[in-house]
Design an enzyme around this catalytic site. Structure first.
Site, PDB file in Angstrom:
ATOM      1  N   LYS A 274      10.232  14.516-139.361  1.00 36.90           N
ATOM      2  CA  LYS A 274       9.862  15.041-138.047  1.00 36.90           C
ATOM      3  C   LYS A 274       9.093  13.959-137.304  1.00 36.90           C
ATOM      4  O   LYS A 274       8.529  13.057-137.915  1.00 36.90           O
ATOM      5  CB  LYS A 274       9.011  16.297-138.201  1.00 36.90           C
ATOM      6  CG  LYS A 274       9.804  17.456-138.824  1.00 36.90           C
ATOM      7  CD  LYS A 274       9.145  18.801-138.585  1.00 36.90           C
ATOM      8  CE  LYS A 274       9.920  19.928-139.235  1.00 36.90           C
ATOM      9  NZ  LYS A 274      11.155  20.295-138.537  1.00 36.90           N
TER      10      LYS A 274
ATOM     11  N   HIS B 199      19.800  21.778-146.668  1.00 35.84           N
ATOM     12  CA  HIS B 199      20.775  21.185-145.753  1.00 35.84           C
ATOM     13  C   HIS B 199      21.363  19.855-146.242  1.00 35.84           C
ATOM     14  O   HIS B 199      22.575  19.663-146.250  1.00 35.84           O
ATOM     15  CB  HIS B 199      20.131  20.948-144.384  1.00 35.84           C
ATOM     16  CG  HIS B 199      19.492  22.170-143.785  1.00 35.84           C
ATOM     17  ND1 HIS B 199      19.963  23.436-143.997  1.00 35.84           N
ATOM     18  CD2 HIS B 199      18.417  22.307-142.978  1.00 35.84           C
ATOM     19  CE1 HIS B 199      19.201  24.302-143.333  1.00 35.84           C
ATOM     20  NE2 HIS B 199      18.253  23.645-142.713  1.00 35.84           N
TER      21      HIS B 199
ATOM     22  N   LYS C 219      27.470  24.059-138.929  1.00 27.51           N
ATOM     23  CA  LYS C 219      27.609  23.135-137.796  1.00 27.51           C
ATOM     24  C   LYS C 219      29.046  22.623-137.757  1.00 27.51           C
ATOM     25  O   LYS C 219      29.622  22.296-138.791  1.00 27.51           O
ATOM     26  CB  LYS C 219      26.652  21.934-137.948  1.00 27.51           C
ATOM     27  CG  LYS C 219      25.194  22.280-137.678  1.00 27.51           C
ATOM     28  CD  LYS C 219      24.343  21.021-137.790  1.00 27.51           C
ATOM     29  CE  LYS C 219      22.859  21.352-137.765  1.00 27.51           C
ATOM     30  NZ  LYS C 219      22.322  21.688-136.458  1.00 27.51           N
TER      31      LYS C 219
ATOM     32  N   ASP D 266      12.224  22.062-146.985  1.00 31.44           N
ATOM     33  CA  ASP D 266      12.747  22.574-145.724  1.00 31.44           C
ATOM     34  C   ASP D 266      14.120  22.007-145.405  1.00 31.44           C
ATOM     35  O   ASP D 266      14.954  22.683-144.804  1.00 31.44           O
ATOM     36  CB  ASP D 266      11.747  22.198-144.619  1.00 31.44           C
ATOM     37  CG  ASP D 266      12.094  22.794-143.272  1.00 31.44           C
ATOM     38  OD1 ASP D 266      12.329  24.017-143.234  1.00 31.44           O
ATOM     39  OD2 ASP D 266      12.119  22.047-142.272  1.00 31.44           O
TER      40      ASP D 266
HETATM   41  C1  BG6 Z   1      15.688  24.321-140.229  1.00 27.06           C
HETATM   42  C2  BG6 Z   1      14.351  23.774-140.622  1.00 27.06           C
HETATM   43  O1  BG6 Z   1      16.318  24.907-141.333  1.00 27.06           O
HETATM   44  O2  BG6 Z   1      16.486  23.258-139.757  1.00 27.06           O
HETATM   45  C3  BG6 Z   1      13.684  23.098-139.450  1.00 27.06           C
HETATM   46  O3  BG6 Z   1      13.543  24.839-141.101  1.00 27.06           O
HETATM   47  C4  BG6 Z   1      14.593  22.028-138.878  1.00 27.06           C
HETATM   48  O4  BG6 Z   1      12.434  22.538-139.816  1.00 27.06           O
HETATM   49  C5  BG6 Z   1      15.965  22.610-138.598  1.00 27.06           C
HETATM   50  O5  BG6 Z   1      14.016  21.565-137.679  1.00 27.06           O
HETATM   51  C6  BG6 Z   1      16.948  21.510-138.216  1.00 27.06           C
HETATM   52  O6  BG6 Z   1      18.180  22.057-137.871  1.00 27.06           O
HETATM   53  P1  BG6 Z   1      18.773  21.839-136.417  1.00 27.06           P
HETATM   54  O7  BG6 Z   1      20.052  22.595-136.435  1.00 27.06           O
HETATM   55  O8  BG6 Z   1      17.770  22.431-135.452  1.00 27.06           O
HETATM   56  O9  BG6 Z   1      18.918  20.387-136.247  1.00 27.06           O
END
Ligand code: BG6
Length: 489
Positions: A340, A240, A181, A235
């Site tokens: 979420k 991340h 990003k 996840d």
């Molecule tokens: C993904 C997850 O890696 O990242 C998802 O598996 C999540 O659950 C997503 O929604 C979030 O990333 P972004 O770029 O869509 O905000």
């Protein structure tokens, strides 16, 4: 990299990720002139498309998006071919080998993108190896692997062991799209291209750091993956958010070269203090959304979502307090949270500085000083905001908080999607934004004990109504420090 001939082979070409991210990103690279004329994209999947019908399908899907120009799109879909088959079938790899062999010069360089269930990674790698498709005798063979890399520490080790039997480390691209990003890459620029932050960027001046990734969406038809292999920690946090933390906390790298960057990130991950399992609720909190309203729309609870197992304990929200036991960060808490079905879609880094050593203005009775905050928006806004104190104009010595606000992008400027950057980097052979195995392993070491402890817990995760900011108890993570979550910029 214009002119690097290659074939992009996408396994799982009809799946959600390919449709929503990979093909749009390749289309953008095509439009921007980054794909050499002879680059071909081979979609592989079980759906019985022919190349013709798949092209028509992709054309329709891309047309439904913004920013698509029909002439460019028609040229782009000419690059597409399709191979139907089962990834469990040796004949499939035979056909793939024939396609690659017939594909002229460019096929000496091949990128295999595994946009498939992680359970299949080893099988596909073995299938490719058995058909001699991973050998780099005439060109490169690269494999892109989506997260999660394993579902815990043990399985990550096993996966790594299996992959390394057939692939050299330089051939493996472990993708974490968050790192691609723009705003996440900007963390490096903010830290290392500006002198004003670095002298303050340590335990002497920073009180704590918060990293938030909030989503309004639920499991979005991905319950199969999310309920069994996901959950907020696996996840989002394992990958991340720990990557964001590593970028925020790492020492200056000697260069931007892949190994230099990853050497610094891994040191941070390896220095994270093990979570105290005896007082787990002070360090890690999990929640699960109940029915509620998001942006005025009623939405079902997690347990009512299609595909979620009855009574599932999978967490859709998690918050963690982590410490980095190193020279720079000792005793500075890093608070990570993600969920979420929260109130807003927002990803944010919030850095709170300590109070000045002496409060000149405190005794006046009029003024309660605000600490300085640096807020870095990751999405939707890519803004940087600094909150500081200033004198209120007038005859009294009164102060108030003012903000210095800047948007990183200028109006009309196109922000590249993370996948555009990352797919291009694979073509270029630049692995700086991809994860090395030791980083992935160190991240599992941090979260694995917490997940194991939760797995033994018979209670459901804390229920929180959809449309809020997660379970109230997530505040407990701050103890009596007086700190609180920053939800917005
Ligand atoms: C993904 C997850 O890696 O990242 C998802 O598996 C999540 O659950 C997503 O929604 C979030 O990333 P972004 O770029 O869509 O905000």
């Amino acid at each position: 990299c214009v002119g690097i001939s290659h074939a992009y082979v996408i396994f799982g070409a009809t799946g959600n990720l390919a449709v929503t991210k990979l093909l749009p990103a390749l289309y953008q690279l095509h439009c921007a002139g980054y794909l050499a004329d002879d680059v071909e994209i081979l979609g592989c999947g079980r759906t019985p498309f022919t190349s013709e019908t798949w092209r028509a399908e992709v054309r329709q899907q891309l047309l439904a998006r913004d920013e698509v120009e029909t002439v460019a799109l028609d040229n782009f879909v000419q690059r597409l071919d399709y191979l139907a088959g089962s990834l469990k079938d040796a004949a499939f790899y035979q056909s793939l080998g024939e396609w690659i062999g017939n594909d002229g010069e460019c096929a000496n360089n091949v990128i295999f993108y595994l946009s498939i269930s992680p359970d299949l990674y080893v099988e596909v790698t073995e299938g490719l190896a058995a058909a001699h498709l991973l050998e780099e005798s005439q060109g490169f063979r690269r494999m892109v692997i989506e997260k999660p890399f394993g579902h815990d520490l043990e399985s990550a080790r096993t996966l790594q062991h299996s992959l390394s039997e057939h692939l050299k480390e330089e051939q493996i691209y472990r993708i974490d799209h968050y790192v691609g990003k723009e705003a996440v890459q900007n963390l490096l620029v903010l830290r290392f291209a500006n002198l004003i932050l670095e002298p303050l960027w340590n335990r002497h001046h920073i009180d704590h750091i918060q990293i938030t990734h909030a989503e309004t969406v639920g499991v979005e038809g991905r319950a199969n993956y999310y309920d069994h292999s996901g959950g907020a920690v696996r996840d989002m946090i394992q990958s991340h958010l720990l990557q964001v933390m590593a970028l925020l906390a790492m020492e200056p790298p000697v260069s931007l070269e892949a190994e230099a960057l990853r050497n610094e990130k891994v040191k941070v991950l390896q220095s994270i203090r093990p979570v105290d399992l005896e007082q787990l609720e002070m360090y890690a909190i999990r929640g699960q959304y109940a029915a509620g309203e998001v942006k005025g729309q009623p939405v079902p609870g997690y347990l009512q979502e299609e595909g979620v197992a009855a009574g599932s304990h999978t967490e859709s929200y998690a918050a963690m307090k982590l410490y980095i036991d190193n020279w720079r960060w000792k005793d500075v808490p890093f608070y990570l949270r993600t969920g979420k079905r929260l109130q807003e879609r927002r990803s944010l880094v919030a850095v709170r500085f300590k109070q000045p050593p002496m409060q000149l203005f405190q005794g006046s009775g009029i003024y309660q000083p605000h600490p300085n905050w640096l807020l870095i928006g990751i999405q939707p806004e890519d803004a940087v905001r600094m909150e500081i104190s200033a004198k209120v104009p007038g005859l009294e010595m009164r102060t108030r908080q003012i903000v210095m606000d800047a948007s990183v992008s200028t109006p009309g400027e196109r922000k590249a999607e993370a996948y555009e950057e990352l797919l291009l980097d694979v073509i270029k052979g630049d692995r700086s934004l991809f994860l090395r195995y030791d980083e992935v392993k160190a991240a599992w070491v941090v979260v694995d004990p917490v997940m194991q402890r939760w797995a033994q817990d018979e209670q459901l995760p804390l229920q929180y109504p959809a449309g809020g900011w997660g379970p109230k108890a997530a505040e407990k993570i701050f103890g009596d420090s007086g700190r609180a979550w920053r939800h917005t910029l």
